[in-house]
Design a protein around this motif. Structure first.
Motif, mmCIF file in Angstrom:
data_model
loop_
_atom_site.group_PDB
_atom_site.id
_atom_site.type_symbol
_atom_site.label_atom_id
_atom_site.label_comp_id
_atom_site.label_asym_id
_atom_site.label_seq_id
_atom_site.Cartn_x
_atom_site.Cartn_y
_atom_site.Cartn_z
ATOM 1 N N MET A 1 40.297 25.858 34.163
ATOM 2 C CA MET A 1 39.118 25.217 34.739
ATOM 3 C C MET A 1 38.296 26.210 35.559
ATOM 4 O O MET A 1 37.070 26.237 35.474
ATOM 5 C CB MET A 1 39.551 24.030 35.610
ATOM 6 N N LEU A 2 38.976 27.062 36.328
ATOM 7 C CA LEU A 2 38.268 28.036 37.149
ATOM 8 C C LEU A 2 37.569 29.084 36.288
ATOM 9 O O LEU A 2 36.457 29.521 36.603
ATOM 10 C CB LEU A 2 39.232 28.713 38.116
ATOM 11 N N LYS A 3 38.210 29.478 35.204
ATOM 12 C CA LYS A 3 37.582 30.439 34.289
ATOM 13 C C LYS A 3 36.330 29.837 33.660
ATOM 14 O O LYS A 3 35.321 30.528 33.473
ATOM 15 C CB LYS A 3 38.577 30.865 33.213
ATOM 16 N N ALA A 4 36.401 28.544 33.335
ATOM 17 C CA ALA A 4 35.228 27.867 32.760
ATOM 18 C C ALA A 4 34.098 27.785 33.783
ATOM 19 O O ALA A 4 32.929 27.963 33.445
ATOM 20 C CB ALA A 4 35.621 26.466 32.286
ATOM 21 N N MET A 5 34.451 27.528 35.055
ATOM 22 C CA MET A 5 33.440 27.453 36.112
ATOM 23 C C MET A 5 32.767 28.806 36.328
ATOM 24 O O MET A 5 31.564 28.876 36.606
ATOM 25 C CB MET A 5 34.076 27.002 37.430
ATOM 26 N N SER B 1 43.313 35.682 44.027
ATOM 27 C CA SER B 1 42.622 36.118 42.817
ATOM 28 C C SER B 1 41.125 35.943 42.989
ATOM 29 O O SER B 1 40.671 35.095 43.770
ATOM 30 C CB SER B 1 43.078 35.287 41.606
ATOM 31 N N THR B 2 40.360 36.747 42.277
ATOM 32 C CA THR B 2 38.919 36.519 42.210
ATOM 33 C C THR B 2 38.625 35.662 40.989
ATOM 34 O O THR B 2 39.339 35.715 39.986
ATOM 35 C CB THR B 2 38.150 37.842 42.105
ATOM 36 N N ILE B 3 37.584 34.885 41.080
ATOM 37 C CA ILE B 3 37.124 34.093 39.939
ATOM 38 C C ILE B 3 35.931 34.849 39.367
ATOM 39 O O ILE B 3 34.814 34.721 39.847
ATOM 40 C CB ILE B 3 36.758 32.663 40.357
ATOM 41 N N GLY B 4 36.207 35.681 38.377
ATOM 42 C CA GLY B 4 35.197 36.621 37.910
ATOM 43 C C GLY B 4 35.213 37.860 38.799
ATOM 44 O O GLY B 4 36.160 38.088 39.554
ATOM 45 N N GLU B 5 34.174 38.652 38.723
ATOM 46 C CA GLU B 5 34.100 39.869 39.526
ATOM 47 C C GLU B 5 33.256 39.642 40.775
ATOM 48 O O GLU B 5 32.269 38.907 40.745
ATOM 49 C CB GLU B 5 33.508 41.021 38.708
#
Length: 268
Positions: free
Chosen positions: A140-144, A172-176
């Motif tokens: 879900m976080l990757k999709a966001m 963790s970071t969600i994206g960069e």
């Protein structure tokens, strides 16, 4: 001789000087989550005293308080039968005059695969005891992260996990996260998700018995009395340092409370 630079992750600028309180989704209100909420309450008040807008927390949990939760989790006998999330949020709001929110549902997609309402936040903190739930939240976080917004843009995931006397906290970071130029440090824009880096370890360590405990004595056979509180304090200290100092060279730690050993997980 070439000097080896220390690996550092600089906190996203929005966390340091936001225009509004930082939105946090706290997922799980049990042994760890109930204590993390208290730490977030202390953190938010401290931030506002430092001229920061503070935090705005939304707590997700569909569990009901039972007698087995008393003592190890932060609930009173008079709260038995209430939703954990509602009891905790009401207590914090009365204590500090905040307007934090409770969700009496799980943080999960519905039957149509749609994310829950109010799912957007800047920081996600998970205190769940089910490995599959972690993997679902990771997806879900990757999709966001693929549909970035200006406000409540997902940036960080702080995951708490433990067995009876051991545990870990992983940031963790969600994206960069965009990093500044630095001659002194080696900056790291991305911190791996716990499910990507330790996915196999999580699956191997999953307990097969996930039935609810009927008493505190039975619950203590699964999780010792102070493992949750220790993880909550140390994990929130990591989050506090990101707000206070704007950087971190640690992205988590492993804890063994039986022999009082802690091993930091360095940014790399």
């Amino acid at each position: 001789m070439k000097t080896v630079k220390t690996a550092i992750h600089f906190t996203d600028n929005y966390l340091i000087s936001p225009t509004n309180p930082i939105e946090i989704n706290l997922i799980g209100a049990g042994g760890t989550g109930s204590k993390v909420l208290t730490a977030l309450m202390e953190m938010s008040h401290s931030l506002t005293e430092l001229a920061h807008p503070g935090l705005q927390v939304r707590l997700w949990d569909d569990d009901i308080i039972t007698e087995a939760n008393l003592g190890r989790q932060r609930f009173a006998p008079s709260e038995t039968g209430l939703y954990k999330s509602v009891a905790l949020i009401n207590r914090v709001n009365r204590f500090m005059g905040t307007n934090w929110k409770a969700e009496t549902q799980k943080f999960e997609r519905n039957t149509l695969g749609v994310l829950p309402e109010n799912a957007n936040a800047t920081i996600y903190i998970t205190c769940v005891d089910n490995v599959q739930v972690r993997f679902d939240i990771a997806e879900m976080l990757k999709a966001m992260s693929k549909r970035r917004m200006n406000r409540d843009e997902p940036k960080y995931w702080l995951d708490f996990g433990n067995s009876q006397q051991t545990g870990q906290v992983i940031l963790s970071t969600i994206g960069e996260i965009k990093q500044p130029q630095s001659e002194k440090y080696e900056t790291m824009a991305s911190l791996p998700m716990v499910t990507d880096e330790f996915g196999e370890l999580l699956k191997q360590s999953e307990q097969t018995d996930d039935t609810a405990s009927c008493s505190l004595a039975e619950a203590l056979e699964k999780q010792d009395l102070y493992i949750n509180a220790t993880l909550a304090q140390m994990g929130c200290s990591l989050l506090w340092s990101m707000f206070r100092y704007g950087m971190t060279e640690n992205r988590g730690f492993f804890l063994n409370l039986k022999n009082f050993q802690t091993h930091p997980l360095k940014v790399a």
